[in-house]
Design an enzyme around this catalytic site. Structure first.
Site, short mmCIF file in Angstrom:
data_model
loop_
_atom_site.label_atom_id
_atom_site.label_comp_id
_atom_site.label_asym_id
_atom_site.label_seq_id
_atom_site.Cartn_x
_atom_site.Cartn_y
_atom_site.Cartn_z
N GLY A 280 -73.80 33.92 45.12
CA GLY A 280 -72.51 33.16 45.39
C GLY A 280 -71.46 34.08 45.88
N GLY A 283 -63.32 33.64 45.70
CA GLY A 283 -62.28 34.32 46.25
C GLY A 283 -62.06 35.85 45.71
CG ASP A 397 -59.65 28.63 39.10
OD1 ASP A 397 -59.29 27.42 39.87
OD2 ASP A 397 -60.41 29.40 39.80
#
Ligand code: ATP
Ligand code: MG
Length: 538
Positions: A280, A283, A397
């Site tokens: 994956g 950011g 987050d």
């Protein structure tokens, strides 16, 4: 009771199990006493077990426990020790008898092998007990799973103790804490997997040895001493290097048992960052699956050169994770301080919740009990971040791609790199805004107002996503004008049927009561924005 007159200087017991040899050391069997009674073994040790499991509701004995599967991170050479354990309803005392007077190192081996066997609700179970050595309290409110970083994992507690009157006493005592009915009624009380006791002094020799034996022994001793010196020197170098890296940020106190990897090790583990090993990209960079030299599978996150995360945040992330230890937080294995820094985590077999929800094949495994387990686990992980450790951590987050799933679908919260220690509540609202907008609490997104409620809000969205099976901002196929998020609020306000939100892929395979509870809690979480803070710059 017949005691040996010969004095001994070591003792090894495989609690609740057969006799086993680990590294040529014999661990004696300890299979007697399948019911609550006092029992003395005819030898150099004894135990006494008191208390009845009055509420016990299973067929097998709660005093002799075993589990040969579901053991994680337990090295193969001593794994046999952890497949069995002895349990007690109230108090379990082991006595080392006939021990020579002197100092000993006592090692108690534990693994939570009972709660691991029950998939959906087990993570709610909590076993808590106290451990006494001789008459002194050594471990208060000891929780095996918490100490080991999860169920099915081993933890060894070590202590030095002086033995007088030839007797050592190790007492495990259930102090009435923890859960008593999860995953089944009467599941509580202390358990222990193995005991090892070794003298810190050199045992006296019985009988004469030849000079050849003495010489060989001496030479062996010198070689061993030199090897030990070299090993200690290497360890020190390693430690200083690790400390050097973190000292600049004042994080020395936050170090856990983390490894520093050479870049060559990282390259070897990922086959030089082979694209087929990529799992994956976020950011901050790409995540690769890797295999370490010892065979451990890990996830390696390599910061991209254009990453928004600087070295400072990188060090923050490492310090932060290394100081946190909870079954629902991803465990840091180590890091590599290269010009392209890497963080090494335990590998999560089922990747992230967002991936599991978006992949048709994987979604089939997200049955209702699994979804409830994930929801509860994330809540517990968040509770630990907010209330469970010395510092209060606000994650900032929380979102499905930061909820990772292990092979038992136990959720692990990841990405603490942008988390913030909530040291000064008065200035919360002055911080920089970081995170993912779609999951951000409005008061945080618009005004930068940061309290733990920002995470609570994001948790509400994740919970709703778990129930509905789709991203909360996504609309319904039959009603493209309304998102899951809006529909939840509309149904709540209009007193409509909240079960309309439940993922249709589940069919009737879910509990409406649990679904309603989760949806209501999610709506409450999303409505938990605090009023704007008073401007009060102290
Ligand atoms: P952000 O950068 O905003 O956190 P993200 O969470 O998608 O976004 P990463 O944290 O870099 O980005 O993770 C990228 C992906 O790599 C995750 O979505 C997940 O699928 C996978 N991944 C991350 N950590 C692990 C792990 N420990 N085990 C297995 N897969 C992982
Ligand atoms: Mg992430």
């Amino acid at each position: 009771m017949q005691l040996h007159s010969v004095k001994i200087y070591s003792l090894h017991i495989n609690c609740g199990g057969e006799e086993v040899y680990i590294n040529k050391t014999k661990y004696e069997h300890d299979l007697d006493g399948k019911c609550s009674s006092t029992y003395y073994k005819d030898g150099n040790w004894a135990f006494s077990n008191t208390g009845h499991f009055v509420d016990y509701q299973r067929d097998s004995s709660p005093y002799i426990l075993s589990n040969t599967s579901n053991l994680h991170d337990i090295s193969t050479h001593d794994s046999e020790l952890y497949t069995t354990a002895r349990g007690s309803a109230i108090s379990l005392t082991y006595y080392g008898l006939c021990l020579m007077e002197g100092n000993y190192t006592v090692k108690l081996h534990f693994a939570e092998i009972v709660l691991t066997q029950y998939n959906s609700s087990n993570i709610l179970g909590k076993r808590v007990f106290d451990v006494y050595l001789q008459e002194d309290l050594w471990l208060k409110d000891f929780d095996i799973a918490k100490e080991a970083g999860g169920v099915g994992r081993a933890v060894i507690k070590t202590c030095s103790i002086h033995v007088k009157n030839n007797t050592l006493k190790i007492r495990l005592y259930w102090a009435g804490k923890g859960t008593t009915n999860i995953p089944y009624r009467g599941c509580y009380g202390p358990i222990i997997s193995a005991i090892s006791v070794d003298a810190d002094f050199k045992p006296p020799r019985f009988g004469k040895k030849t000079n050849v034996g003495l010489t060989v022994g001496l030479i062996g001793g010198v070689i061993l001493f030199l090897c030990l010196d070299f090993w200690i020197w290497k360890k020190c170098c390693f430690r200083y290097r690790r400390d050097d890296i973190l000292a600049g940020k004042g994080h020395r106190h936050l170090l856990g048992d983390i490894r520093v990897f050479k870049f060559s090790e990282i390259k070897a583990a990922t086959s030089n960052f082979k694209s087929s090993n990529k799992r994956g990209e976020g950011g901050f960079g790409s995540v690769y699956e890797g295999k370490l030299k010892d065979g451990t599978i890990v996830a390696i996150k390599q910061l991209s050169s254009r990453s928004k995360q600087g070295r400072e945040e990188f060090i923050d992330e490492i310090s932060m994770i290394s100081s946190m230890n909870h079954v629902n937080l991803v465990r840091l294995v180590g890091f590599c301080d290269h010009k392209r820094p890497c963080v090494v985590y335990e590998y999560m077999r089922y990747n992230s919740l967002s991936q599991a929800l978006s992949d048709k094949g994987a979604k089939g495994r997200l049955t209702w009990p699994v979804r409830v387990q994930i929801c509860m686990g994330v809540a517990q992980g968040l509770f630990y971040l907010h209330e469970g450790s010395n510092v209060q951590i606000i994650h900032r987050d929380i979102k499905p791609s930061n909820i990772l799933l292990d092979e038992n679908f136990i959720p692990k919260i990841s990405d603490f790199g942008i988390a913030k220690q909530n040291e000064n509540r008065k200035s919360d609202h002055t911080i920089n805004i970081k995170g993912t907008r779609a999951y951000m609490a409005p008061e945080y997104a618009t005004r930068g107002c940061l309290t733990p409620l920002a995470d609570v809000y994001s948790f509400g969205l994740v919970a709703l996503e778990l129930v509905s099976g789709k991203p909360v901002r996504q609309s319904f196929a039959d009603d493209p004008n309304i998102s899951v998020f809006d529909k939840a609020h509309v149904l709540k306000d209009m007193k409509g049927d909240l079960l309309e939100l439940v993922d249709r892929d589940l069919g009737n395979e879910y509990s409406p009561e649990e679904a309603l509870r989760i949806i209501n809690v999610a709506i409450l979480c999303m409505g938990s924005c605090p009023p704007p803070p008073q401007t009060n710059h102290a």
